[in-house]
Enzyme design. Sequence first.
Site, mmCIF file in Angstrom:
data_model
loop_
_atom_site.group_PDB
_atom_site.id
_atom_site.type_symbol
_atom_site.label_atom_id
_atom_site.label_comp_id
_atom_site.label_asym_id
_atom_site.label_seq_id
_atom_site.Cartn_x
_atom_site.Cartn_y
_atom_site.Cartn_z
ATOM 1 N N TYR A 1 -19.757 -16.773 15.432
ATOM 2 C CA TYR A 1 -20.627 -17.177 14.113
ATOM 3 C C TYR A 1 -20.159 -18.528 13.786
ATOM 4 C CZ TYR A 1 -16.451 -16.255 11.137
ATOM 5 O OH TYR A 1 -15.139 -15.784 10.761
ATOM 6 N N LYS B 1 -14.883 -18.580 18.010
ATOM 7 C CA LYS B 1 -15.050 -17.890 16.507
ATOM 8 C C LYS B 1 -15.940 -16.633 16.701
ATOM 9 C CE LYS B 1 -16.294 -19.563 11.916
ATOM 10 N NZ LYS B 1 -15.374 -19.207 11.232
#
Length: 284
Positions: A33, A147
């Site tokens: 994300y 991430k």
Amino acid sequence: MSRIVYVNGDYVPEEEAKISVFDRGFLFADGVYEVTSVLEGKLVDFEGHAKRLERSLAELEMPAPCTMDELLEIHRELVARNEVTEGMVYLQVTRGAADRDFAYPAEPVPSLVLFTQTKTLADAPAVQSGIKVISIEDARWGRRDIKTVQLLYPSMGKMMAKAAGVDDAWMVEDGAVTEGTSNNAYIVTQEGTIVTRHLGTEILHGITRAAVLRFAREAQMKVEERPFTIEEAQNAREAFITSASTFVMPVVEVDGAQVGEGTPGPVALRLREIYLEESRAKAV
Ligand code: PDD
């Protein structure tokens, strides 16, 4: 009024947004994300977030759902449709739906979801008081530079902070601070040097971190990228965090010990000011 969200090519009211129960993001946290802030209706450092997204996808051998130019258009469209002047755009890419199997599917069709959240950022009230943190063990996996949407331990950390009556937790590994639950961590030593952990697989390479360190160096401030301990933080002149959702936020207490004067420090406040000024000027 409900928000409009983006799901795999469509802009739909949030109540109508659907993802398969076989989506690997849901079954395996097999997704990545990005969070991009919006100031005055424009995106802050979109390019930095797009580049990090490409890197996260590459590290996990996950196909990109579209080009980065298309992503920019989707971000802009969503900000416009939801009339966001200040807040965040959250983007999530997963490896998509496939029969449950630990091995990656041979021909994955990625899922792409984006949504917005309106939030007061520039004048966040917490800047006036600064935030308080506790230290907790860093029990996350070893590839924090990617991430991913595996955010359960950071959520647990936030709950530990809440239970302790403070705002956030700094994670510690082998005696040194890695980062905050959703932000990078810094101290300013008694000599005035800004210290933050060096880049590696132990922390997320913050987009705000890169910008803030660049501004600090341009302003002739001394910067050291190295590990630091909780004790050093407690004896520091100042402490602060950075992230796309907090920008530069002063930290005034670490594990019950006041940092410096126990009020937001001049270095953190000056860096916040520069960050806001530059971000407003360069936002797209
Ligand atoms: N979090 N470290 C971690 C673990 C993070 O989750 C984040 C961002 C950062 C700061 O990165 P950046 O400056 O690129 O936002 C550091 C986002 C804001 C979130 O999960 O909401």
